[in-house]
Design a protein around this motif. Sequence first.
Motif, PDB file in Angstrom:
ATOM      1  N   ILE A   1      70.380   5.369 -47.359  1.00  0.00           N
ATOM      2  CA  ILE A   1      70.211   4.679 -46.080  1.00  0.00           C
ATOM      3  C   ILE A   1      70.516   5.613 -44.919  1.00  0.00           C
ATOM      4  CG2 ILE A   1      71.141   2.850 -44.607  1.00  0.00           C
ATOM      5  CD1 ILE A   1      71.545   1.198 -47.177  1.00  0.00           C
ATOM      6  N   ASP A   2      71.629   6.322 -45.011  1.00  0.00           N
ATOM      7  CA  ASP A   2      72.004   7.252 -43.932  1.00  0.00           C
ATOM      8  C   ASP A   2      70.946   8.336 -43.744  1.00  0.00           C
ATOM      9  OD1 ASP A   2      74.319   5.837 -43.502  1.00  0.00           O
ATOM     10  OD2 ASP A   2      75.593   7.189 -44.684  1.00  0.00           O
ATOM     11  N   SER A   3      70.437   8.842 -44.858  1.00  0.00           N
ATOM     12  CA  SER A   3      69.446   9.915 -44.775  1.00  0.00           C
ATOM     13  C   SER A   3      68.145   9.423 -44.162  1.00  0.00           C
ATOM     14  CB  SER A   3      69.183  10.489 -46.174  1.00  0.00           C
ATOM     15  OG  SER A   3      68.278  11.560 -46.107  1.00  0.00           O
ATOM     16  N   ILE A   4      67.671   8.261 -44.591  1.00  0.00           N
ATOM     17  CA  ILE A   4      66.420   7.722 -44.040  1.00  0.00           C
ATOM     18  C   ILE A   4      66.568   7.446 -42.545  1.00  0.00           C
ATOM     19  CG2 ILE A   4      64.879   5.712 -44.044  1.00  0.00           C
ATOM     20  CD1 ILE A   4      65.245   5.533 -47.057  1.00  0.00           C
ATOM     21  N   GLN A   5      67.663   6.832 -42.160  1.00  0.00           N
ATOM     22  CA  GLN A   5      67.838   6.474 -40.753  1.00  0.00           C
ATOM     23  C   GLN A   5      68.160   7.674 -39.876  1.00  0.00           C
ATOM     24  OE1 GLN A   5      70.657   3.172 -40.896  1.00  0.00           O
ATOM     25  NE2 GLN A   5      68.955   1.717 -41.046  1.00  0.00           N
ATOM     26  N   ASN A   6      68.580   8.783 -40.476  1.00  0.00           N
ATOM     27  CA  ASN A   6      68.732  10.015 -39.711  1.00  0.00           C
ATOM     28  C   ASN A   6      67.385  10.663 -39.423  1.00  0.00           C
ATOM     29  OD1 ASN A   6      71.522   9.961 -39.464  1.00  0.00           O
ATOM     30  ND2 ASN A   6      71.870  11.101 -41.354  1.00  0.00           N
ATOM     31  N   HIS A   7      66.408  10.419 -40.296  1.00  0.00           N
ATOM     32  CA  HIS A   7      65.096  11.038 -40.134  1.00  0.00           C
ATOM     33  C   HIS A   7      64.107  10.143 -39.394  1.00  0.00           C
ATOM     34  CE1 HIS A   7      66.616  13.784 -43.245  1.00  0.00           C
ATOM     35  NE2 HIS A   7      65.696  14.621 -42.821  1.00  0.00           N
ATOM     36  N   MET A   8      64.329   8.845 -39.379  1.00  0.00           N
ATOM     37  CA  MET A   8      63.399   7.938 -38.695  1.00  0.00           C
ATOM     38  C   MET A   8      64.128   6.665 -38.286  1.00  0.00           C
ATOM     39  SD  MET A   8      61.209   6.712 -42.046  1.00  0.00           S
ATOM     40  CE  MET A   8      61.273   8.347 -42.785  1.00  0.00           C
ATOM     41  N   ARG A   9      63.561   5.978 -37.320  1.00  0.00           N
ATOM     42  CA  ARG A   9      64.176   4.741 -36.837  1.00  0.00           C
ATOM     43  C   ARG A   9      63.552   3.566 -37.572  1.00  0.00           C
ATOM     44  NH1 ARG A   9      64.514   2.757 -30.479  1.00  0.00           N
ATOM     45  NH2 ARG A   9      65.392   0.687 -30.893  1.00  0.00           N
ATOM     46  N   ARG A  10      64.159   3.196 -38.698  1.00  0.00           N
ATOM     47  CA  ARG A  10      63.636   2.110 -39.510  1.00  0.00           C
ATOM     48  C   ARG A  10      64.767   1.234 -40.033  1.00  0.00           C
ATOM     49  NH1 ARG A  10      59.336   1.506 -37.330  1.00  0.00           N
ATOM     50  NH2 ARG A  10      57.874   3.241 -37.380  1.00  0.00           N
ATOM     51  N   GLY A  11      64.556  -0.084 -39.998  1.00  0.00           N
ATOM     52  CA  GLY A  11      65.494  -1.011 -40.605  1.00  0.00           C
ATOM     53  C   GLY A  11      65.305  -1.023 -42.119  1.00  0.00           C
TER      54      GLY A  11
END
Length: 291
Positions: free
Chosen positions: A220-230
């Motif tokens: 979750i942290d990695s995805i949200q660091n790379h893009m703005r997605r819920g």
Amino acid sequence: MDDVQQLFRRHTYTAKFSVAFFYGVLVSIAVNFFWTPGHIYSSGATGLAQLINTLTGRYAPVQITTALGLFLINVPLFVLAWKQIGKSFTVFTFICVVFASTMIRVIQPVHLTTDPIICAIFGGAVNGYGTGFALKNSISTGGLDIIGIVVRRKTGRSMGSINMAFNSLIVISAGFVYGWPYAFYSALGLFVNAKVIDMTFTRQQRMQVMVITSRPKTVIDSIQNHMRRGITIVHGAEGAYHHDEKTILFTVITRYEMDALEVAMEEADPKAFVSISDTVKVLGHFYEPKW
């Protein structure tokens, strides 16, 4: 830090300036090499400018060139873009339209062929790629792009389908001006143009992502660091082979963000199972970055 930000901003502006110039060259090739020799009308503002050029040449004392007509049509749309989309977007749209109008005027027509089918297909492909490439780099080519972006934000429809919806007038006009066979040729060109736009401009294409992982917080942290997605979390999943505890994560991204997702997963959990499928429609809030 301020120097780094200024350097990054300057690099971004230079890249967008180059993209605008590239689009101007491509649209001029489409108009002067294919559409004009084949009596094919383009989509949107360019097609309307072609129509004005034809009608003023036949019935008016002064003929308005396609290049001049393209710029004049876009003037009120600059105001719409400034109010509805953004100032930076409008400035680069203005630059893009100026390049397009200038290149159409400067690059002289080359009669490679007058076959209307070839002219429709290749003109639509060249212009569609130029338009999609510009949109992909956050630059509007003016005309229906501006209207399409505003409508897409409200309805979720793709840019290609919006263009097709607005272009029936162009097809009918081609029929009256050049004969009804050319209306069908123009419709073929518009179809190719719309499909190539959708193939190139991937930011509008939404995809559902399902991640099965044993390291949910890291992912979750990695995805949200790379893009703005819920992200939606489903706890308590179990692997059928080893019967180990898993967590399922759901999110929706655009095809444009695929590379960022792959980088995020490689950093967070290379062993995670990731399933990605096309999404037909999304109801509710879906974040789209501003232009």
